[in-house]
Design a protein around this motif. Structure first.
Motif, mmCIF file in Angstrom:
data_model
loop_
_atom_site.group_PDB
_atom_site.id
_atom_site.type_symbol
_atom_site.label_atom_id
_atom_site.label_comp_id
_atom_site.label_asym_id
_atom_site.label_seq_id
_atom_site.Cartn_x
_atom_site.Cartn_y
_atom_site.Cartn_z
ATOM 1 N N VAL A 144 0.843 -1.192 0.000
ATOM 2 C CA VAL A 144 0.000 0.000 0.000
ATOM 3 C C VAL A 144 0.877 1.239 0.000
ATOM 4 N N THR A 145 0.631 2.127 -0.943
ATOM 5 C CA THR A 145 1.353 3.389 -0.996
ATOM 6 C C THR A 145 0.458 4.475 -0.410
ATOM 7 N N ALA A 146 0.944 5.200 0.583
ATOM 8 C CA ALA A 146 0.141 6.225 1.240
ATOM 9 C C ALA A 146 1.049 7.276 1.844
ATOM 10 N N ASP A 147 0.472 8.453 2.060
ATOM 11 C CA ASP A 147 1.223 9.553 2.665
ATOM 12 C C ASP A 147 1.331 9.406 4.173
ATOM 13 N N ALA A 148 0.381 8.703 4.775
ATOM 14 C CA ALA A 148 0.389 8.527 6.227
ATOM 15 C C ALA A 148 -0.384 7.263 6.577
ATOM 16 N N ALA A 149 -0.161 6.784 7.783
ATOM 17 C CA ALA A 149 -0.871 5.605 8.274
ATOM 18 C C ALA A 149 -1.868 6.026 9.342
ATOM 19 N N ILE A 150 -2.972 5.310 9.391
ATOM 20 C CA ILE A 150 -3.963 5.538 10.440
ATOM 21 C C ILE A 150 -4.371 4.177 10.990
ATOM 22 N N ALA A 151 -4.235 4.002 12.297
ATOM 23 C CA ALA A 151 -4.482 2.709 12.924
ATOM 24 C C ALA A 151 -5.697 2.793 13.836
ATOM 25 N N SER A 152 -6.421 1.674 13.927
ATOM 26 C CA SER A 152 -7.629 1.634 14.739
ATOM 27 C C SER A 152 -7.362 1.223 16.177
ATOM 28 N N THR A 153 -6.116 0.913 16.510
ATOM 29 C CA THR A 153 -5.834 0.323 17.822
ATOM 30 C C THR A 153 -6.193 1.242 18.988
ATOM 31 N N GLY A 154 -6.252 2.553 18.747
ATOM 32 C CA GLY A 154 -6.668 3.460 19.817
ATOM 33 C C GLY A 154 -8.152 3.427 20.083
ATOM 34 N N LEU A 155 -8.925 2.883 19.142
ATOM 35 C CA LEU A 155 -10.377 2.753 19.307
ATOM 36 C C LEU A 155 -10.667 1.366 19.863
#
Length: 394
Positions: free
Chosen positions: A27-38
């Motif tokens: 996956v190519t992306a500018d940033a990562a977002i993770a659900s682990t905080g939810l």
């Protein structure tokens, strides 16, 4: 966060705990977002047979809470972390996003069949709620089923509601010696056609049987048939099932502990969790065609395979570094078609191989229309567009 990324023209890579990060094209992306905080169970009333949890809640926490009340997620979610070498935990949102279903799927259905409701943020930065907390629910477009198996390409799942059921009191597995893959497919079909309520049907070639069962069965092909429930019921069902398996087979019984170990190994693809990056395929075909697909592929290249879901789920490992996608998919098409997912391979091969099953042009066009309506600017998981094909066949 999603709205800001969209406004700035930035892309996001969605992740849970990372246990399946190695699946799919990079996956190519500018940033990562993770659900682990939810994380955290939002609502769980055992009497209502529903658990609602935030997407980043560890699966282990869900299973522990259910176990205290004698309940379980009956679709038996698999854990590929050892296979992929990630050694990461799983989240309940990741289970929903990948439609991760184990051996009991042939009786209890897949993860998507137990998924009652979802909350997610789409590519427009809008919070969407679809489905509910009961089985009878009519809300128009069924985004719940669409999100199951979307692999993070449609939105960031923030909350899920799953149906749960009472955990079986005990289990017994019949280990049938001798039948090769073709005869085993017929034997499993007979077993599934009885009233014995078989909840697991798998065929293991000799070398793999030795790794799974660890009881001196190496070199002895073995077919496993699992029965679950009350002990008295299991004994009566075994009495009805055994005569239907035909004469000339040696049949052993695995007790509950041995049965659980065997099916956990099959569920998690433990025979191929060898610490390497040799290509591993997950092939979904018609139950009576799975052995023929595997034989066709392995007749042209070195490797090995074993079979779950009454022979319809083929786990195939190819020797060497080349995943041979064209050969795999040509063989699959020649035997009635299906779905082939390249679960494990090296980074270079992932970048140049179509990891998910290619779609026919009309279906691909429809898939793209759906994706573009939910994530019009391609904010999520750029480079990975599997959701329609995975949703149909997983």
């Amino acid at each position: 966060m999603v709205a800001e990324a969209r406004g700035a023209g930035r892309t996001l890579a969605i992740a849970g705990a990372g246990s399946k990060a190695g699946v799919g094209q990079p996956v190519t992306a500018d940033a990562a977002i993770a659900s682990t905080g939810l994380a955290g169970i939002v609502e769980y009333n055992p009497e209502e047979l529903v658990v609602v949890a935030r997407a980043g809640t560890p699966l282990a926490d869900i299973e522990a809470a259910l176990a205290e009340n004698g309940q379980a997620l009956m679709f038996e979610p698999a854990d590929w972390s050892r296979l992929l070498g990630s050694n990461a935990g799983q989240t309940i949102g990741g289970i929903a996003a990948t439609n991760m279903s184990g051996p009991r799927r042939i009786l209890a259905g897949a993860a998507r069949d137990a998924l009652l409701g979802v909350r997610f943020v789409n590519g427009r930065g809008e919070a969407i709620r679809n489905g509910g907390r009961v089985m009878k629910n009519v809300t128009g477009l069924d985004l719940v089923k669409l999100m199951a198996g979307s692999w993070g390409t449609l939105g960031l799942i923030t909350e899920v509601a799953f149906k749960v059921l009472p955990r079986p009191e005990t289990e017994v597995t019949l280990a049938v010696d001798g039948p090769g893959a073709a005869d085993a497919a017929k034997l499993m079909a007979r077993a599934m056609g009885t009233s014995a309520e078989v909840s697991g049907a798998a065929n293991l070639p000799g070398p793999i049987a030795g790794r799974v069962l660890a009881d001196g069965r190496a070199g002895r092909p073995t077919t496993l048939l699992r029965l679950e429930g009350f002990a008295v019921s299991i004994a009566e069902r075994i009495g009805r099932l055994t005569p239907q398996l035909g004469a000339g087979h040696d049949i052993a019984q695995l007790d509950a502990a041995a049965s659980q170990r065997a099916w956990a190994a099959i569920r998690d693809v433990a025979p191929f969790a060898d610490g390497t990056e040799t290509p591993v395929w997950r092939i979904s075909a018609a139950p009576m065609a799975g052995h023929a697909v595997a034989a066709d592929i392995l007749g042209q290249t070195e490797g090995e395979a074993f079979f779950d879901w009454q022979g319809g789920l083929v786990w195939l490992r190819i020797s060497g570094e080349d995943p041979q996608a064209d050969r795999v998919r040509t063989s699959l098409a020649a035997h009635g078609g299906g779905h082939a997912l390249l679960v494990r391979t090296g980074e270079d091969a992932r970048a140049r191989t179509s990891v998910f099953q290619p779609e026919p042009a009309p279906v691909a066009a429809l898939s793209e229309k759906i994706r573009s309506s939910i994530d019009p600017d391609g904010v999520f998981n750029c480079g990975r567009r599997p959701f329609a094909s995975v949703r149909r066949a997983a």
